[in-house]
Write a protein that holds these residues in place. Structure first.
Motif, PDB file in Angstrom:
ATOM      1  N   CYS A  66      -4.622  15.331  -2.522  1.00  0.00           N
ATOM      2  CA  CYS A  66      -3.820  14.251  -1.934  1.00  0.00           C
ATOM      3  C   CYS A  66      -2.991  13.543  -3.011  1.00  0.00           C
ATOM      4  CB  CYS A  66      -4.719  13.244  -1.228  1.00  0.00           C
ATOM      5  SG  CYS A  66      -5.734  13.982   0.069  1.00  0.00           S
ATOM      6  N   GLU A  67      -1.815  13.092  -2.616  1.00  0.00           N
ATOM      7  CA  GLU A  67      -0.906  12.436  -3.555  1.00  0.00           C
ATOM      8  C   GLU A  67      -0.595  11.013  -3.086  1.00  0.00           C
ATOM      9  OE1 GLU A  67       2.598  14.745  -4.055  1.00  0.00           O
ATOM     10  OE2 GLU A  67       1.541  16.563  -4.660  1.00  0.00           O
ATOM     11  N   LEU A  68      -0.582  10.090  -4.040  1.00  0.00           N
ATOM     12  CA  LEU A  68      -0.206   8.704  -3.756  1.00  0.00           C
ATOM     13  C   LEU A  68      -0.046   7.944  -5.061  1.00  0.00           C
ATOM     14  CD1 LEU A  68      -3.278   6.517  -2.889  1.00  0.00           C
ATOM     15  CD2 LEU A  68      -3.546   8.891  -3.541  1.00  0.00           C
ATOM     16  N   ASP A  69       0.705   6.854  -5.004  1.00  0.00           N
ATOM     17  CA  ASP A  69       0.825   5.940  -6.138  1.00  0.00           C
ATOM     18  C   ASP A  69      -0.293   4.906  -6.041  1.00  0.00           C
ATOM     19  OD1 ASP A  69       3.247   7.005  -7.267  1.00  0.00           O
ATOM     20  OD2 ASP A  69       4.313   6.136  -5.548  1.00  0.00           O
ATOM     21  N   VAL A  70      -0.973   4.651  -7.148  1.00  0.00           N
ATOM     22  CA  VAL A  70      -2.084   3.702  -7.158  1.00  0.00           C
ATOM     23  C   VAL A  70      -1.558   2.294  -7.437  1.00  0.00           C
ATOM     24  CG1 VAL A  70      -4.246   3.046  -8.278  1.00  0.00           C
ATOM     25  CG2 VAL A  70      -3.702   5.468  -7.918  1.00  0.00           C
ATOM     26  N   PRO A  71      -1.805   1.327  -6.543  1.00  0.00           N
ATOM     27  CA  PRO A  71      -1.382  -0.053  -6.792  1.00  0.00           C
ATOM     28  C   PRO A  71      -2.044  -0.611  -8.046  1.00  0.00           C
ATOM     29  CG  PRO A  71      -1.959   0.253  -4.482  1.00  0.00           C
ATOM     30  CD  PRO A  71      -2.404   1.482  -5.201  1.00  0.00           C
ATOM     31  N   GLY A 104     -10.526   5.574  -2.512  1.00  0.00           N
ATOM     32  CA  GLY A 104     -10.707   4.634  -1.415  1.00  0.00           C
ATOM     33  C   GLY A 104      -9.532   4.648  -0.455  1.00  0.00           C
ATOM     34  N   LEU A 105      -8.310   4.698  -0.985  1.00  0.00           N
ATOM     35  CA  LEU A 105      -7.116   4.732  -0.142  1.00  0.00           C
ATOM     36  C   LEU A 105      -7.023   6.042   0.642  1.00  0.00           C
ATOM     37  CD1 LEU A 105      -4.557   3.157  -2.638  1.00  0.00           C
ATOM     38  CD2 LEU A 105      -5.560   2.066  -0.624  1.00  0.00           C
ATOM     39  N   ILE A 106      -7.408   7.136  -0.002  1.00  0.00           N
ATOM     40  CA  ILE A 106      -7.397   8.441   0.683  1.00  0.00           C
ATOM     41  C   ILE A 106      -8.399   8.435   1.834  1.00  0.00           C
ATOM     42  CG2 ILE A 106      -7.937  10.894   0.426  1.00  0.00           C
ATOM     43  CD1 ILE A 106      -6.954  10.642  -2.496  1.00  0.00           C
ATOM     44  N   LEU A 107      -9.600   7.931   1.572  1.00  0.00           N
ATOM     45  CA  LEU A 107     -10.629   7.905   2.605  1.00  0.00           C
ATOM     46  C   LEU A 107     -10.193   7.037   3.789  1.00  0.00           C
ATOM     47  CD1 LEU A 107     -13.925   7.643   0.511  1.00  0.00           C
ATOM     48  CD2 LEU A 107     -12.954   9.649   1.613  1.00  0.00           C
ATOM     49  N   ASN A 108      -9.624   5.878   3.488  1.00  0.00           N
ATOM     50  CA  ASN A 108      -9.159   4.997   4.570  1.00  0.00           C
ATOM     51  C   ASN A 108      -8.138   5.706   5.458  1.00  0.00           C
ATOM     52  OD1 ASN A 108     -10.753   2.836   3.839  1.00  0.00           O
ATOM     53  ND2 ASN A 108      -9.198   1.897   2.540  1.00  0.00           N
ATOM     54  N   GLU A 109      -7.207   6.406   4.815  1.00  0.00           N
ATOM     55  CA  GLU A 109      -6.158   7.094   5.565  1.00  0.00           C
ATOM     56  C   GLU A 109      -6.740   8.250   6.381  1.00  0.00           C
ATOM     57  OE1 GLU A 109      -2.414   7.821   7.076  1.00  0.00           O
ATOM     58  OE2 GLU A 109      -3.172   6.106   5.928  1.00  0.00           O
ATOM     59  N   LEU A 110      -7.653   9.000   5.769  1.00  0.00           N
ATOM     60  CA  LEU A 110      -8.240  10.142   6.460  1.00  0.00           C
ATOM     61  C   LEU A 110      -9.086   9.685   7.658  1.00  0.00           C
ATOM     62  CD1 LEU A 110      -8.492  13.205   6.394  1.00  0.00           C
ATOM     63  CD2 LEU A 110     -10.482  12.960   4.908  1.00  0.00           C
ATOM     64  N   PHE A 115       0.840  -1.189   0.000  1.00  0.00           N
ATOM     65  CA  PHE A 115       0.000   0.000   0.000  1.00  0.00           C
ATOM     66  C   PHE A 115       0.880   1.247   0.000  1.00  0.00           C
ATOM     67  CE2 PHE A 115      -3.337  -2.867   1.527  1.00  0.00           C
ATOM     68  CZ  PHE A 115      -4.395  -2.421   0.751  1.00  0.00           C
ATOM     69  N   PRO A 116       0.438   2.270  -0.720  1.00  0.00           N
ATOM     70  CA  PRO A 116       1.259   3.491  -0.819  1.00  0.00           C
ATOM     71  C   PRO A 116       1.129   4.377   0.408  1.00  0.00           C
ATOM     72  CG  PRO A 116      -0.786   3.802  -1.993  1.00  0.00           C
ATOM     73  CD  PRO A 116      -0.804   2.373  -1.499  1.00  0.00           C
ATOM     74  N   GLU A 117       2.075   5.268   0.553  1.00  0.00           N
ATOM     75  CA  GLU A 117       1.952   6.335   1.544  1.00  0.00           C
ATOM     76  C   GLU A 117       1.032   7.399   0.962  1.00  0.00           C
ATOM     77  OE1 GLU A 117       4.617   9.903   3.585  1.00  0.00           O
ATOM     78  OE2 GLU A 117       5.556   8.437   2.243  1.00  0.00           O
ATOM     79  N   VAL A 118       0.056   7.822   1.743  1.00  0.00           N
ATOM     80  CA  VAL A 118      -0.880   8.847   1.296  1.00  0.00           C
ATOM     81  C   VAL A 118      -0.458  10.196   1.859  1.00  0.00           C
ATOM     82  CG1 VAL A 118      -3.276   9.627   1.265  1.00  0.00           C
ATOM     83  CG2 VAL A 118      -2.760   7.168   1.184  1.00  0.00           C
ATOM     84  N   LYS A 119      -0.115  11.118   0.968  1.00  0.00           N
ATOM     85  CA  LYS A 119       0.223  12.482   1.388  1.00  0.00           C
ATOM     86  C   LYS A 119      -1.058  13.308   1.334  1.00  0.00           C
ATOM     87  CE  LYS A 119       4.890  12.031  -0.534  1.00  0.00           C
ATOM     88  NZ  LYS A 119       5.851  12.546  -1.537  1.00  0.00           N
ATOM     89  N   MET A 120      -1.596  13.634   2.511  1.00  0.00           N
ATOM     90  CA  MET A 120      -2.927  14.225   2.584  1.00  0.00           C
ATOM     91  C   MET A 120      -3.021  15.609   1.951  1.00  0.00           C
ATOM     92  SD  MET A 120      -4.723  11.860   3.729  1.00  0.00           S
ATOM     93  CE  MET A 120      -6.202  12.823   3.640  1.00  0.00           C
ATOM     94  N   GLY A 121      -1.968  16.388   1.961  1.00  0.00           N
ATOM     95  CA  GLY A 121      -2.032  17.722   1.382  1.00  0.00           C
ATOM     96  C   GLY A 121      -2.775  18.693   2.290  1.00  0.00           C
ATOM     97  N   ASP A 122      -2.900  19.915   1.851  1.00  0.00           N
ATOM     98  CA  ASP A 122      -3.510  20.985   2.639  1.00  0.00           C
ATOM     99  C   ASP A 122      -4.998  21.080   2.287  1.00  0.00           C
ATOM    100  OD1 ASP A 122      -4.240  23.196   4.028  1.00  0.00           O
ATOM    101  OD2 ASP A 122      -2.757  24.539   3.144  1.00  0.00           O
ATOM    102  N   LEU A 123      -5.859  20.526   3.156  1.00  0.00           N
ATOM    103  CA  LEU A 123      -7.291  20.493   2.877  1.00  0.00           C
ATOM    104  C   LEU A 123      -7.919  21.887   2.924  1.00  0.00           C
ATOM    105  CD1 LEU A 123      -8.345  17.282   4.827  1.00  0.00           C
ATOM    106  CD2 LEU A 123      -7.726  17.528   2.422  1.00  0.00           C
TER     107      LEU A 123
END
Length: 444
Positions: free
Chosen positions: A308-313, A361-367, A112-120
């Motif tokens: 948000c930034e991340l690599d998609v598997p 989906g990955l962003i939501l899980n992390e958030l 799983f990638p690291e999710v960089k949430m960014g400035d909301l």
């Protein structure tokens, strides 16, 4: 046993597993013994085939199965010990001959990638507001009236009158006609009909046809030219001009029911007009809430994928792509398309959508994990109560939800998304915008 872990890219990993062949000896023997009880060979009763003959025929297959299963078990042991977060299914391949000792396997997988949430706080969102006033209620009742329209022949007395002195066809009238069309003096397929009924002004017929029918009285005819559009569905006449003769058979005027207690009863409201208007207001308010929340959620989700930034598997995207294709096939089948399960559907049509869904989906899980936005039992209960309130027996609907874990999970997912929307909205730049009910329905 020896283990080597390699980094093949941002998310791609490879584990090389090596173990003595003797580690699978016991499992190999057990498999052969199980096979010997059921295998069939000419000249022997089931269960009486000599073990040497069973091994001669199935030994290679059993070797592969035992070694593959052992490598798989070792892989997941390593994953657990190394605390690796695997995305999707691994791919295990033997790197040595089955007779080799030690046995070597390569396991390729993604993490799983690291999710960089960014400035909301940089997200820009519009929150729409709509007032349900008397005018909106009147419009809704007008729609309900039109849904219950019935027709009377113009000029003939009925319980609702005769439609007036003018018996010619008018916009809104239901007319019954005979017509025949000719191109270069020759009738064409689909250009002729008898006792054909339509309502003037609904746009069902081509404009020239409606214009020619307007003003005709029963028994009158009219000849007129009709130019078919170049993109007309009937290819044999598309782009051509036909001469039509239309004969009016019957003209019927529309009668709309009055908004009174009787009309309320026809809608299932026995208490009368005031109660009916109250229920319409409640339903419109519920629809406004649903629509505004949907629009807000759509903007929040779009903002999250941009910020948000991340690599998609790749593996997860491929799985989602397959799921979308399966859904497309189900949709085709539901529409009655023959052989929908075998219809060619290019996978690339869903590539971008699949990647976007996995990313979100990955962003939501992390958030949710970071901000503890999980759906709480009291939130789930409140959502079910609200959804049940529009039914005649809310308690029965609530029991229906709580009786099925899948239904509960669907509500939990909805509440979780609402929590995310509320959290992001509290940080984002939100613009309030008042719109009418009609405008709200047209916002994309």
């Amino acid at each position: 046993m020896s283990v080597t872990i390699e980094n093949l890219g941002n998310l791609d990993r490879k584990i090389t597993i090596s173990f003595p062949k003797a580690d699978t000896a016991q499992a190999r023997t057990a498999r052969l013994q199980k096979l010997s009880k059921t295998v069939k060979m000419a000249g022997f009763r089931p269960g009486k085939v000599p073990m040497k003959m069973v091994e001669a025929q199935y030994g290679m297959q059993v070797d592969f199965e035992a070694q593959f299963d052992h490598a798989t078990n070792l892989f997941y042991d390593i994953v657990k010990k190394q605390e690796l977060k695997i995305a999707g299914q691994p791919s295990l391949e033997p790197k040595s001959d089955m007779t080799a000792d030690p046995v070597v396997y390569d396991a390729k997988f993604e993490v799983f990638p690291e999710v960089k949430m960014g400035d909301l706080s940089k997200a820009e969102i519009t929150r729409y507001a709509t007032e349900v006033n008397d005018a909106e209620i009147d419009k809704t009742l007008e729609v309900l009236r039109k849904q219950r329209v019935h027709f009377h022949t113009r000029g003939e007395e009925s319980a609702h009158g005769n439609g007036g002195a003018n018996t010619a066809a008018q916009t809104g009238d239901q007319v019954t006609v005979d017509f025949v069309g000719k191109i270069d003096g020759v009738e064409f397929a689909g250009g002729k009909a008898e006792n054909f009924t339509f309502v003037l002004g609904e746009g069902r017929m081509l404009p020239e046809f409606e214009t020619a029918s307007l003003g005709l009285k029963a028994g009158e005819s009219k000849v007129f030219p009709l130019a078919f559009p170049a993109d007309y569905q009937g290819k044999e006449v598309a782009g051509k001009t036909a001469d039509f003769t239309v004969t009016m058979k019957k003209v019927e005027w529309p009668h709309l029911p009055e908004v009174n207690d009787e009309f309320a009863k026809s809608l299932g409201v026995a208490e009368g007009v005031a109660k009916m208007r109250e229920e319409v207001r409640t339903n419109l308010t519920r629809e406004v809430k649903r629509r505004t929340q949907t629009l807000l959620k759509s903007q929040v989700m779009e903002s999250l994928t941009k910020i948000c930034e991340l690599d998609v598997p790749k593996g997860l995207a491929a799985q989602e792509q397959e799921r979308l294709i399966a859904n497309a096939r189900q949709d085709l089948a539901a529409r009655g398309i023959p052989n929908a399960k075998d219809a060619p559907i290019p996978a690339e049509l869903f590539t971008a959508q699949a990647e976007q869904r996995v990313k979100l989906g990955l962003i939501l899980n992390e958030l949710v994990k970071q901000q503890k936005l999980e759906a709480k039992p009291e939130q789930i209960k409140a959502e079910i109560e609200e959804q049940s309130s529009s039914y005649e027996d809310p308690k029965e609907v609530m029991r229906w939800y709580y009786s099925d874990p899948k239904r509960l999970a669907d509500v939990e997912a909805l509440v979780l998304e609402n929590n995310v929307v509320a959290y992001v909205s509290s940080l984002a730049k939100v613009t309030e915008k008042a719109v009418s009910f009609e405008e709200l329905s047209q916002v994309q």
